[in-house]
Design a protein around this motif. Structure first.
Motif, mmCIF file in Angstrom:
data_model
loop_
_atom_site.group_PDB
_atom_site.id
_atom_site.type_symbol
_atom_site.label_atom_id
_atom_site.label_comp_id
_atom_site.label_asym_id
_atom_site.label_seq_id
_atom_site.Cartn_x
_atom_site.Cartn_y
_atom_site.Cartn_z
ATOM 1 N N SER A 1 0.928 -1.371 -0.058
ATOM 2 C CA SER A 1 0.108 0.010 0.162
ATOM 3 C C SER A 1 0.900 1.228 0.010
ATOM 4 N N ALA A 2 1.931 1.122 0.745
ATOM 5 C CA ALA A 2 2.790 2.611 0.759
ATOM 6 C C ALA A 2 3.553 2.835 -0.358
ATOM 7 N N THR A 3 3.569 2.132 -1.559
ATOM 8 C CA THR A 3 4.429 2.367 -2.693
ATOM 9 C C THR A 3 3.799 3.450 -3.703
ATOM 10 N N TRP A 4 2.725 4.005 -3.504
ATOM 11 C CA TRP A 4 2.257 4.934 -4.374
ATOM 12 C C TRP A 4 3.151 5.633 -4.942
ATOM 13 N N ASN A 5 3.906 6.444 -4.017
ATOM 14 C CA ASN A 5 4.823 7.567 -4.178
ATOM 15 C C ASN A 5 6.064 7.212 -4.662
ATOM 16 N N TYR A 6 6.217 5.982 -5.133
ATOM 17 C CA TYR A 6 7.745 5.602 -5.486
ATOM 18 C C TYR A 6 7.897 5.848 -7.043
ATOM 19 N N THR A 7 8.312 7.038 -7.274
ATOM 20 C CA THR A 7 8.467 7.478 -8.602
ATOM 21 C C THR A 7 9.952 7.487 -8.997
ATOM 22 N N GLN A 8 10.446 7.923 -10.116
ATOM 23 C CA GLN A 8 11.800 8.027 -10.425
ATOM 24 C C GLN A 8 12.108 9.254 -9.484
ATOM 25 N N ALA A 9 11.603 10.448 -9.490
ATOM 26 C CA ALA A 9 11.747 11.498 -8.474
ATOM 27 C C ALA A 9 12.022 11.172 -7.117
ATOM 28 N N THR A 10 11.396 10.178 -6.351
ATOM 29 C CA THR A 10 11.557 9.642 -5.153
ATOM 30 C C THR A 10 12.692 8.792 -4.910
ATOM 31 N N GLN A 11 12.848 7.952 -6.061
ATOM 32 C CA GLN A 11 14.190 7.111 -5.997
ATOM 33 C C GLN A 11 15.220 8.110 -6.011
ATOM 34 N N ASP A 12 15.517 8.916 -6.837
ATOM 35 C CA ASP A 12 16.592 9.825 -6.797
ATOM 36 C C ASP A 12 16.636 10.615 -5.704
ATOM 37 N N ALA A 13 15.548 11.132 -5.192
ATOM 38 C CA ALA A 13 15.675 12.012 -3.894
ATOM 39 C C ALA A 13 16.199 11.032 -2.564
ATOM 40 N N MET A 14 16.025 9.836 -2.626
ATOM 41 C CA MET A 14 16.314 8.869 -1.597
ATOM 42 C C MET A 14 17.740 8.312 -1.655
ATOM 43 N N ARG A 15 18.437 8.686 -2.886
ATOM 44 C CA ARG A 15 19.583 8.099 -3.328
ATOM 45 C C ARG A 15 20.758 8.257 -1.968
ATOM 46 N N GLY A 16 20.776 9.449 -1.718
ATOM 47 C CA GLY A 16 21.801 9.774 -0.587
ATOM 48 C C GLY A 16 21.738 9.166 0.597
ATOM 49 N N ILE A 17 20.335 8.653 0.925
ATOM 50 C CA ILE A 17 20.284 7.691 1.834
ATOM 51 C C ILE A 17 20.383 6.359 1.703
ATOM 52 N N THR A 18 19.909 5.749 0.471
ATOM 53 C CA THR A 18 19.964 4.502 0.225
ATOM 54 C C THR A 18 21.393 3.971 -0.116
ATOM 55 N N ASP A 19 22.432 4.948 -0.516
ATOM 56 C CA ASP A 19 23.556 4.617 -0.769
ATOM 57 C C ASP A 19 24.382 4.061 0.673
ATOM 58 N N LEU A 20 23.662 4.445 1.577
ATOM 59 C CA LEU A 20 24.271 3.870 2.866
ATOM 60 C C LEU A 20 24.033 2.511 2.891
ATOM 61 N N ASN A 21 22.976 2.054 2.273
ATOM 62 C CA ASN A 21 22.984 0.470 2.451
ATOM 63 C C ASN A 21 23.562 -0.401 1.407
ATOM 64 N N GLN A 22 24.340 0.437 0.561
ATOM 65 C CA GLN A 22 25.188 -0.291 -0.274
ATOM 66 C C GLN A 22 24.485 -1.352 -1.302
ATOM 67 N N VAL A 23 23.354 -0.927 -1.835
ATOM 68 C CA VAL A 23 22.780 -1.667 -2.810
ATOM 69 C C VAL A 23 22.442 -0.727 -3.999
ATOM 70 N N THR A 24 22.111 -1.524 -4.944
ATOM 71 C CA THR A 24 21.657 -1.086 -6.276
ATOM 72 C C THR A 24 20.102 -1.298 -6.403
ATOM 73 N N VAL A 25 19.465 -0.066 -6.584
ATOM 74 C CA VAL A 25 17.808 -0.322 -6.704
ATOM 75 C C VAL A 25 17.538 -0.217 -8.102
#
Length: 379
Positions: A68-92
């Protein structure tokens, strides 16, 4: 009037204002997941008013949403989160892999949705519980606690309704997300807080009558607290569906959630059709549709006092090109899927179930086609 008396007379007003400001702050923080809060009293926002208090919840038809929570997961959201998700050391991978909805939770509620699939894990800073879909971090701002307050406020505004919240630990989120005792304790504290005790139905391992659940949340526990003492699990309300018993990609899952009363859930969660390699979208949609309809037909004819929980959602990213959740739900908009996706094909099927119990059904992109939820609520 003395200054002291004047201050005392203003104290309740000040306290009320601060409480209102605090709630508004929480709801604002929840917006990336919950959406901007709006009050709606339209018919679909209060459809449970037409049911008697004596109605058993397992006899009701409950529309829900998968991831249900994925409604806002656009390319813009993914790009905005990249500085945080890079801490997880994964390629999304691309957002289409993970996006299963396009309207926020508040819209889902106001449009009649009553069951929500929420996937949580610790955030990449190893600080607080937030929402994920696999590797995809959906928001760093909106915490599990914030979003729950959105549901609490909505229930205050719609006391005739009850909600089903399925919580599942999202284990594929990489570096910081091990389901350890610290993370489990955070979730336990959220679900046993004073607010949660007020808004969650406190019965355990049983769904009762609608009248006892109005204005409250039914907890569907798709997680274990296996790193904590048994007393923590014993203190939680709701129905427990242990991940160890939930068959992965299972088209026909049977789970006993109350051993003393032999209360059973019959579940279809065949989320990735095991079609042959290089199968086309039509074939993947058909396999998913067949599994969905099979479980719903069982709900209409068998075990009337049992719980039926059907997931109409699916994906097949192993295909080339991939069949994203949107394609399984809605087709790919070309001549190669002339009958649309699972959602379109369910419309005539559901029309034929008038007057029957179909149970809880979880959809991807629930708002399409537009008549889907209207037909479901009219059963």
């Amino acid at each position: 009037m003395s200054t002291a008396v004047a201050i005392c007379s203003l104290a309740p007003l000040v306290s009320s204002s601060l409480a209102d400001f605090a709630l508004q702050k929480v709801l604002e923080d929840a917006t990336p997941i919950f959406g901007s809060y709006t009050r709606d009293t339209a018919e679909k926002a209060e459809w449970m008013k037409s049911y008697s208090d004596d109605t058993l919840l397992v006899h009701m038809n409950i529309p829900g949403t998968h991831d249900s929570a994925t409604w806002n997961y656009t390319q813009a959201t993914q790009d905005a989160m990249r500085g945080i998700t890079d801490l997880n050391q994964v390629t999304v991978p691309v957002p289409e892999t993970y996006r299963c909805q396009e309207l926020p939770l508040i819209d889902m509620l106001n449009m009649g949705i009553r069951a929500f699939d929420l996937r949580y894990a610790i955030d990449p800073t190893n600080t607080t519980l937030i929402f994920y879909h696999s590797y995809a971090l959906l928001s760093e701002l909106a915490t599990v606690d914030d979003v729950l307050f959105g549901f609490y406020q909505w229930l205050d505004d719609h006391p005739s309704e009850t909600i089903f919240l399925s919580f599942q630990h999202e284990s594929s989120t990489a570096r910081y997300t091990a389901n350890d005792a610290t993370q489990q304790l955070q979730l336990y504290n959220i679900l046993t807080s004073p607010a949660a005790r007020h808004y969650f139905v406190q019965t355990k391992n049983e769904l009762g009558k609608l009248g006892d659940a109005r204005g409250k949340i039914n907890l569907m526990r798709r997680f274990d607290l296996d790193k904590l003492p048994d007393s923590y699990t014993a203190a939680l309300p709701g129905l427990h569906f242990s991940p160890s018993l939930w068959t992965d990609n299972g088209p026909d899952i049977t789970l006993v959630y109350n051993t003393s009363k032999n209360l059973t859930a019959y579940i279809e969660d065949y989320y990735q059709p095991l079609t042959p390699m290089r199968s086309d979208a039509i074939e993947n949609i058909q396999w998913k549709y067949n599994a969905t309809v099979k479980n719903i037909e069982k709900a209409t004819t068998e075990q009337l006092d049992s719980l039926f929980w059907t997931w109409a959602s699916g994906t097949n990213t192993a295909n080339n090109p991939p069949d994203w959740p949107r394609i399984i739900a809605l087709g790919n908009g070309t001549k190669y899927t002339p009958d649309g996706g699972v959602n379109q094909q369910l419309v005539p099927f559901l029309r034929g179930q008038k007057g029957k119990r179909v149970g809880i059904v979880m959809f991807d992109f629930f708002d399409q086609p537009t008549e889907l939820i209207d037909i479901f609520l009219s059963l």
